[in-house]
Motif scaffolding. Structure first.
Motif, PDB file in Angstrom:
ATOM      1  N   ASP A  32       0.683  -1.047   0.046  1.00 36.71           N
ATOM      2  CA  ASP A  32       0.015   0.000  -0.024  1.00 36.71           C
ATOM      3  C   ASP A  32       0.792   1.258  -0.201  1.00 36.71           C
ATOM      4  N   ASP A  34      -0.139   4.990   1.153  1.00 39.54           N
ATOM      5  CA  ASP A  34      -0.110   6.131   2.165  1.00 39.54           C
ATOM      6  C   ASP A  34      -0.087   5.345   3.649  1.00 39.54           C
ATOM      7  N   GLY A  35       0.989   5.987   4.307  1.00 35.53           N
ATOM      8  CA  GLY A  35       0.770   5.182   5.521  1.00 35.53           C
ATOM      9  C   GLY A  35       1.827   4.059   5.925  1.00 35.53           C
ATOM     10  N   GLU A  68      -9.340   5.610   6.330  1.00 37.09           N
ATOM     11  CA  GLU A  68      -8.442   5.659   5.374  1.00 37.09           C
ATOM     12  C   GLU A  68      -8.789   4.471   4.077  1.00 37.09           C
ATOM     13  N   GLU A 192       0.002  -3.470   4.661  1.00 34.40           N
ATOM     14  CA  GLU A 192      -0.996  -2.472   4.685  1.00 34.40           C
ATOM     15  C   GLU A 192      -0.971  -1.654   6.177  1.00 34.40           C
ATOM     16  N   ASN A 193      -1.418  -0.601   6.117  1.00 35.76           N
ATOM     17  CA  ASN A 193      -1.529   0.029   7.567  1.00 35.76           C
ATOM     18  C   ASN A 193      -2.993   0.281   7.991  1.00 35.76           C
ATOM     19  N   ALA A 194      -3.905   0.422   6.904  1.00 38.07           N
ATOM     20  CA  ALA A 194      -5.372   0.746   7.374  1.00 38.07           C
ATOM     21  C   ALA A 194      -6.420  -0.287   7.343  1.00 38.07           C
TER      22      ALA A 194
END
Ligand code: MG
Length: 245
Positions: A32, A34-35, A68, A192-194
């Protein structure tokens, strides 16, 4: 000192980690953006909360992290339903989204996420393809990736907001990532972060490492379907470095 890695129980490694079972096929790590690759979420969260307030919609930065990956209109409509009891009109969505973009564009350019370059290098060391799967639809994406992560990404291995009909948490973005890489879900790992991104990857049947780079509690990432939760990208790099194929 960072928190210890939440490694799988002993003897579970072949079950927990798909890459050791790769049997010589190339495999892929799907990142991913963003983040994960860029520390851009504080800017997004700030811009969302400030733009919404202008329209009488109260959204905390924390809530922005929860949403997000959702489309702009999807996020706006959740707030519109809560405060106005109805969906926002096309015109309202346009105005609110423009206000969000205006705030966002006044903020300093996000920096690369610490440890992300190490995670990308560890994926390369594993002999894996590197795939980008983002809901973002910025035309300057490839140049920015090339500037900060030279030689890591190629256009035919990128899924962006331009490519998909359904955004995260729908599995389509990650399924498309697998398709572009020409591999099966069992031969891939997602970073991933979200929560919504994790849900998307999990529904696509891919082993998902959650890098908890934001303010959300670990259990939210776990509940979304993360197979493992680590505090950041440095730990993702360490984890990838321990894997064998
Ligand atoms: Mg993200």
């Amino acid at each position: 000192m960072s928190a210890p890695l939440q490694l799988p129980p002993k003897g579970e490694s072949s079950k927990q980690f798909p890459l050791p079972l790769g049997g010589g096929r190339e495999g892929a790590v799907l990142f991913d953006m963003d983040g994960v690759l860029f520390d851009s979420m504080p800017n997004h969260a700030y811009a969302w909360s400030h733009a919404m307030t202008q329209f009488g919609l109260e959204m905390t930065a924390y809530e922005a992290y929860l949403h997000e990956g959702r489309t702009g209109s999807g996020t706006i409509n959740i707030l519109a339903q809560r405060y106005w009891g109805r969906d926002a009109t096309e015109e309202e969505i346009e105005r609110i989204y423009a206000a969000k973009s205006e705030v966002f564009n006044t903020l300093p350019e996000p920096k690369p996420m610490p440890g992300a370059i190490d995670a990308l290098n560890a994926a390369k060391q594993l002999g894996c393809k590197i795939v980008l799967v983002t809901g973002s639809a910025q035309t300057s994406l490839l140049e920015r990736l090339e500037e900060h992560y030279p030689g890591c990404f190629q256009e035919d291995l990128m899924v962006t907001g331009f490519d998909v009909k359904h955004g995260k948490p729908h599995p389509e973005p990650y399924l498309m990532g697998l398709q572009k890489a020409g591999i099966n879900a069992e031969e891939a790992i997602v970073v991933e972060n979200a929560p919504l991104g994790i849900e998307s990857a999990h529904k696509a049947g891919i082993f998902t490492i959650a890098a908890n780079t934001g303010p959300l509690e670990d259990y939210l990432l776990k509940d979304a379907g993360a197979d493992i939760v680590v505090p950041g990208m440095k730990e993702v790099a360490s984890l990838l470095a321990t894997m064998k194929r």
